[in-house]
Design an enzyme around this catalytic site. Sequence first.
Site, mmCIF file in Angstrom:
data_model
loop_
_atom_site.group_PDB
_atom_site.id
_atom_site.type_symbol
_atom_site.label_atom_id
_atom_site.label_comp_id
_atom_site.label_asym_id
_atom_site.label_seq_id
_atom_site.Cartn_x
_atom_site.Cartn_y
_atom_site.Cartn_z
ATOM 1 N N ARG A 103 42.462 43.717 49.009
ATOM 2 C CA ARG A 103 42.862 45.117 48.843
ATOM 3 C C ARG A 103 41.823 46.163 49.227
ATOM 4 O O ARG A 103 42.026 47.349 48.998
ATOM 5 C CB ARG A 103 43.311 45.390 47.402
ATOM 6 C CG ARG A 103 44.474 44.556 46.951
ATOM 7 C CD ARG A 103 44.872 44.976 45.570
ATOM 8 N NE ARG A 103 45.880 44.099 45.030
ATOM 9 C CZ ARG A 103 46.162 44.026 43.757
ATOM 10 N NH1 ARG A 103 45.517 44.763 42.899
ATOM 11 N NH2 ARG A 103 47.093 43.215 43.340
ATOM 12 N N ASP A 104 40.675 45.750 49.791
ATOM 13 C CA ASP A 104 39.686 46.757 50.199
ATOM 14 C C ASP A 104 38.814 46.237 51.346
ATOM 15 O O ASP A 104 37.594 46.364 51.312
ATOM 16 C CB ASP A 104 38.818 47.177 49.012
ATOM 17 C CG ASP A 104 38.087 48.492 49.250
ATOM 18 O OD1 ASP A 104 38.543 49.300 50.089
ATOM 19 O OD2 ASP A 104 37.055 48.728 48.591
ATOM 20 N N ILE A 105 39.452 45.647 52.351
ATOM 21 C CA ILE A 105 38.701 45.193 53.531
ATOM 22 C C ILE A 105 38.255 46.445 54.291
ATOM 23 O O ILE A 105 39.057 47.329 54.597
ATOM 24 C CB ILE A 105 39.579 44.296 54.440
ATOM 25 C CG1 ILE A 105 39.983 43.021 53.697
ATOM 26 C CG2 ILE A 105 38.873 43.989 55.750
ATOM 27 C CD1 ILE A 105 38.852 42.081 53.378
#
Length: 181
Positions: A103-105
């Site tokens: 959810r936060d690449i």
Amino acid sequence: IPNGINALAKAKELETEKDGLAAYREKISNFEHLIEIYEIGETEDFFYYTMEAAYSVSDKYYVPITLARLQEHFFFYSSDCANISLDILNGLKELHSNDLAHRDIKPENILFDATGSAKIVDFGLAGMQDENSGDEIWGTPYYIAPEKVRKGPTDFRVDMYSLGATIYHALTGTAPFEGDD
């Protein structure tokens, strides 16, 4: 009162990060393209975790090499980006096969080890796939998937979108969408 609101927001952010790390550590122990979390703990005042050290640019201080740091100093060829993408895709495949989404690449969450292999770090927003993010939107604006902005359920596609935006940034030197809108 504003300081109280800020403290409450920070406490909620830390609780979210602790939950994400715990979900990640419970499902994944050691995989080549995912940073290893050794321990998660809590004291009366804070929570902490220890993780594998990635390659450092300094012998005196631990300064990890991130994709973001490399982008500041180097031009990436398409073959470089293809190799980085393959490493990250392998890490994401392991996450997704365990029903997790990162959810936060983003460039800051991709580190490199001494061999040049890319590793995914920062599992503070990780969670089960198809889990609704609720009323809040967590993520990094340049790389966040539209379904997260719409507050819908998230699955592997949010990570694919973010990886695409990250690699676009590495290739072009600019984020995919910039501006006021």
